[in-house]
Design a protein around this motif. Sequence first.
Motif, mmCIF file in Angstrom:
data_model
loop_
_atom_site.group_PDB
_atom_site.id
_atom_site.type_symbol
_atom_site.label_atom_id
_atom_site.label_comp_id
_atom_site.label_asym_id
_atom_site.label_seq_id
_atom_site.Cartn_x
_atom_site.Cartn_y
_atom_site.Cartn_z
ATOM 1 N N ARG A 114 0.663 -0.982 0.279
ATOM 2 C CA ARG A 114 0.278 -0.226 -0.340
ATOM 3 C C ARG A 114 1.179 0.791 -0.569
ATOM 4 O O ARG A 114 1.635 1.541 0.376
ATOM 5 N N LYS A 115 0.527 2.443 -1.032
ATOM 6 C CA LYS A 115 0.801 3.122 -0.644
ATOM 7 C C LYS A 115 0.901 4.456 0.355
ATOM 8 O O LYS A 115 0.153 4.272 1.158
ATOM 9 N N GLY A 116 2.603 4.718 0.530
ATOM 10 C CA GLY A 116 2.045 5.990 1.561
ATOM 11 C C GLY A 116 2.401 5.087 3.121
ATOM 12 O O GLY A 116 2.053 3.816 3.568
ATOM 13 N N LEU A 117 2.887 6.104 4.055
ATOM 14 C CA LEU A 117 2.644 5.407 5.912
ATOM 15 C C LEU A 117 1.673 5.431 5.851
ATOM 16 O O LEU A 117 1.124 4.921 7.266
ATOM 17 N N GLN A 118 0.358 6.265 5.658
ATOM 18 C CA GLN A 118 -0.773 6.446 6.180
ATOM 19 C C GLN A 118 -1.693 6.814 4.616
ATOM 20 O O GLN A 118 -1.809 7.279 3.426
ATOM 21 N N THR A 119 -2.908 6.311 5.305
ATOM 22 C CA THR A 119 -4.223 6.181 4.012
ATOM 23 C C THR A 119 -5.265 7.105 4.037
ATOM 24 O O THR A 119 -5.934 7.457 5.439
ATOM 25 N N LEU A 120 -5.626 8.602 3.845
ATOM 26 C CA LEU A 120 -6.620 9.306 4.133
ATOM 27 C C LEU A 120 -7.780 9.342 2.827
ATOM 28 O O LEU A 120 -7.563 9.669 1.859
ATOM 29 N N GLU A 121 -8.738 9.418 3.421
ATOM 30 C CA GLU A 121 -9.747 8.876 2.283
ATOM 31 C C GLU A 121 -10.387 10.734 2.576
ATOM 32 O O GLU A 121 -10.370 11.841 2.676
ATOM 33 N N GLY A 122 -11.491 10.914 1.249
ATOM 34 C CA GLY A 122 -11.649 12.039 1.244
ATOM 35 C C GLY A 122 -10.776 13.001 0.158
ATOM 36 O O GLY A 122 -9.518 13.000 0.335
ATOM 37 N N SER A 123 -11.628 14.647 0.483
ATOM 38 C CA SER A 123 -10.904 15.535 0.094
ATOM 39 C C SER A 123 -9.886 16.441 1.660
ATOM 40 O O SER A 123 -10.513 16.047 2.515
ATOM 41 N N THR A 124 -9.276 16.504 0.919
ATOM 42 C CA THR A 124 -7.883 16.684 2.319
ATOM 43 C C THR A 124 -7.230 18.658 1.690
ATOM 44 O O THR A 124 -6.922 18.378 0.167
ATOM 45 N N ALA A 125 -7.111 19.312 2.018
ATOM 46 C CA ALA A 125 -6.339 21.445 2.026
ATOM 47 C C ALA A 125 -5.723 21.087 3.326
ATOM 48 O O ALA A 125 -5.444 20.772 4.441
ATOM 49 N N TYR A 126 -4.409 21.540 2.004
ATOM 50 C CA TYR A 126 -3.439 21.902 2.412
ATOM 51 C C TYR A 126 -3.189 23.458 2.569
ATOM 52 O O TYR A 126 -3.429 23.881 1.237
ATOM 53 N N ASN A 156 -1.147 7.951 1.389
ATOM 54 C CA ASN A 156 -2.069 8.215 0.335
ATOM 55 C C ASN A 156 -2.989 8.624 0.409
ATOM 56 O O ASN A 156 -3.959 8.554 1.397
ATOM 57 N N HIS A 157 -3.438 9.191 -0.586
ATOM 58 C CA HIS A 157 -4.225 10.754 -0.659
ATOM 59 C C HIS A 157 -5.479 9.939 -1.616
ATOM 60 O O HIS A 157 -4.975 9.768 -3.190
ATOM 61 N N THR A 158 -6.664 9.065 -1.377
ATOM 62 C CA THR A 158 -7.338 8.481 -2.653
ATOM 63 C C THR A 158 -8.489 9.651 -2.813
ATOM 64 O O THR A 158 -9.003 8.918 -4.022
ATOM 65 N N GLY A 159 -8.846 10.375 -2.062
ATOM 66 C CA GLY A 159 -9.523 11.583 -2.953
ATOM 67 C C GLY A 159 -8.846 12.942 -2.894
ATOM 68 O O GLY A 159 -7.327 13.063 -3.390
ATOM 69 N N GLU A 160 -9.405 14.257 -3.627
ATOM 70 C CA GLU A 160 -8.293 14.993 -4.210
ATOM 71 C C GLU A 160 -7.749 15.829 -2.949
ATOM 72 O O GLU A 160 -7.690 16.139 -1.573
ATOM 73 N N VAL A 161 -6.764 16.687 -3.632
ATOM 74 C CA VAL A 161 -5.743 17.203 -2.795
ATOM 75 C C VAL A 161 -5.758 18.831 -3.318
ATOM 76 O O VAL A 161 -5.427 19.180 -4.301
ATOM 77 N N HIS A 162 -5.571 20.126 -2.669
ATOM 78 C CA HIS A 162 -6.080 21.403 -2.610
ATOM 79 C C HIS A 162 -5.087 21.569 -1.791
ATOM 80 O O HIS A 162 -4.406 21.317 -0.757
ATOM 81 N N LEU A 163 -4.067 22.578 -2.733
ATOM 82 C CA LEU A 163 -3.361 23.211 -1.721
ATOM 83 C C LEU A 163 -3.257 24.864 -1.894
ATOM 84 O O LEU A 163 -4.262 25.620 -3.411
ATOM 85 N N PHE A 164 -3.961 25.153 -0.914
ATOM 86 C CA PHE A 164 -4.183 26.840 -0.611
ATOM 87 C C PHE A 164 -3.065 27.806 -0.064
ATOM 88 O O PHE A 164 -1.898 27.372 0.352
ATOM 89 N N ALA A 165 -2.588 28.865 -1.517
ATOM 90 C CA ALA A 165 -1.610 29.755 -0.782
ATOM 91 C C ALA A 165 -1.772 30.744 -1.398
ATOM 92 O O ALA A 165 -2.834 31.346 -1.938
#
Lengths: 149, 467
Positions: free
Chosen positions: B81-93, B173-182
Amino acid sequence: VLRALHGLQADGGFPDAAALQAERARLQVPGLVVVVSDFHQERDEIHEFVRRVSTTHNEVAALQLLCGDEERFPWDGPVRFEDLETGETVLVSGKAAREGYLEARRGYQARLQAALGLLDVRLDTLDIDAPLDQAMATFLERRRQRLGR
Amino acid sequence: VNGLTLLAPLGLFALAALALPLLIHLFSRSRGRRVLVGNIALYRQARRRRVSQLRPVQWLLLLLRCALLVLAALLLAGLARKGLQTLEGSTAYVTPEWLAGRQAAGQPPDGFDRVYLLAEGYPPVDGAGAITPGAGTGAAVGAGAWPGKADAATATAGPDPWSLLAERLATVNHTGEVHLFARADGDQFPPQAPALGDTVRLHLAAEPAAGETPPALTVRILHDEARTADAILVEAALETLRRQRGVSIDVSRASTPTTPSTDAAGEPDSPGASATAAGDGSDGIRALIWLGDSPVPGSADVVLEDRLPGPGSPVEVRVGDWPGLTFRARPAAREAGLARWRAVNGAPVLEEHGAGRQRRLVLLDRLGSPTGDDRANLRDALVHQAGFPETLYQLLLGDRALESGLSAVHADPSAAIARSVPWPTEGPARPLAPWLALAMALLFALERWLSERPRASRGPATGNDSP
C-alpha cells in the motif's frame, strides 16, 4: 451350440422386426430361449424382443457379454470412445470421466436387471476375456443352483 | 490500482505460470486414444454428468488455483500500500501565510474532509481556522517556513511549503482530492519547487496590491580576473531572480575597469577621480559587489551600499560605465561582524557590518573555484543551495526592504510550476506480504478441502437411459 456360436460372425446392427418375425415363429413350441447380447440398445429393441419371446411356454435366459474394460474403466488421459454401430465418438478425460461412467453403468445395469425381472428373465453376465468354456460352466452352474437341481 | 504499488514489478512474470495449464489443456484436447465401444450412450452420459456435476466445484477449484498463483505472483512482486498512512476523502493544505490572511478576513477554509497546515508536523486546522497543536508544529501562522522574514538574514535552508507538500504526498496516500491553498507571492514559491503533479489543485490568493511592489535593485558587479567565476555566479543568480521572480533587478558585470587603489598598508590613495554619486532620485537600492583579490581596504571582498558616508579616508571606486556613480569604500579595521552566512563547518562566510545605508556585507571567501576540501564544502554550502539566488536577493535588500518587498512579490504560478523539478513519487509503502500469505493459506486450505472432500457428499447419478 458352442460350435454354432463360435462360427458366427457378428456385424451390422440389431435385426429389424421383420427379420425377427420368422425366428419368433419357431419359438411357438415350449423351449429355452438364450439371448446372448451386450444388451446395449439404441432404442428399446432388445427389451422388446425379449418381451415378445418371453411367454408362458418359453424360458428365456439372458446372457450379457461384457469385457473387463467396461466394468473397470481403466482409462487415463484423453480417450476417444467410438461407437461400433453408429460411429459416434465421445472425447473424455479418462480419469475425470471414470466415476461418472461407473455410476452410469451401475444405473444402467440395475435398470436392465429390473426390466428383465419384470419379464421373469434372469440376467447373467459373462466376461468375454475369460475362456468361453469356463464362462459357460459358470453360467450352467448358476442356472443349476437356481433351478434347485 | 489506486493506493497500491509493486515494490518488485518483475515478480509479475510469475503470472506466466497461469498459462501452463491452459496450454497443456489446449495441446491435449485434440488427442486421445481410440477405443471402440458398444454403447456410446454411457460415455456420453458420463461426460455430460461429469460436466454438469462438477461444473461448480471444478470451476471453483480452477478459480482458487488461479487465485493462488496470482497471489503468489503479487507476493513476489511485493504488493504494498502506498504511503505510511491513507487519507480518505478530500484534503486541503494551507500555507501559514494563506491561513493568516483568511483568518483576518474571517473566512476559514471549509468544504473539505480535513485541512492541514503546511508546516512541519502538518497540524490539522479546524473549521474556525484554529490550529490543533501537535508534534512538530512549531510553525506559527504568518511565519513561513520558507526562508523569509524571520530567516532572511541567516538564510538557513528550511522546508518550504512545496517541499513539505511533496513530502506529504510521497508519504501519505491520498485517495481523494488534494487542494493547496497558497498566496501567489514570492514567499510561497521557491526558486525551484518540487513537481506536485496533476493531482494537486492549486488555489492561489489574489495578487499583492500595487503598493507592495518590491524596490528596484541596481547591482554592479566588479571583479578582477581571479574572481571571474564568482562574478559570473552572482550575476547568474541575480538574473535568475529577475527572470523567475519578475522583480526589477538591473545587473551588469565588468572586469575591474577601475581598480581600487590602496597601498600595501591599507591606507587609501587619494582619489584620482572623485566623481560624486549621482543619485537617480528613485527609491531603488543600488549595490556594488566587489569581487577581487586585490586589496580593497578592510576586506578582501565587499558588497557595498551606495553613497556610503563616514569619516576617515574613503577609497573611491569609480564604476566605469555606471552613469555618474562613484562608490566609496571606507577602509576599516578587520573587526568581526554579524555572521549572515556560515559554511557547513560553521565558519562565517559572509558578515554584516553596520546598518542602514552604511550596511556593508563582507564576503570572506570565494564562491566558486574551490582549491581544497574546505573550499569545496564552502561552495556546496553556498552556491549549490537551491535558495542561493533568493538569499542573495534578501541580503541585498536588507531586512526592512525585505519586510515590505519580497514577501509580497507576485509570483507567476504557471512559471513556478513550469520550472518545478522532478520529485521522487515513490515514497515509503506498507508491504502486504503478511496479508497475502494469510490469504494464500486460506485459499490453499479451501482448495484442499474441495479437492479432497469425501465423494459421498457428491450428488447422486441421474442417468436417464433405460434398457
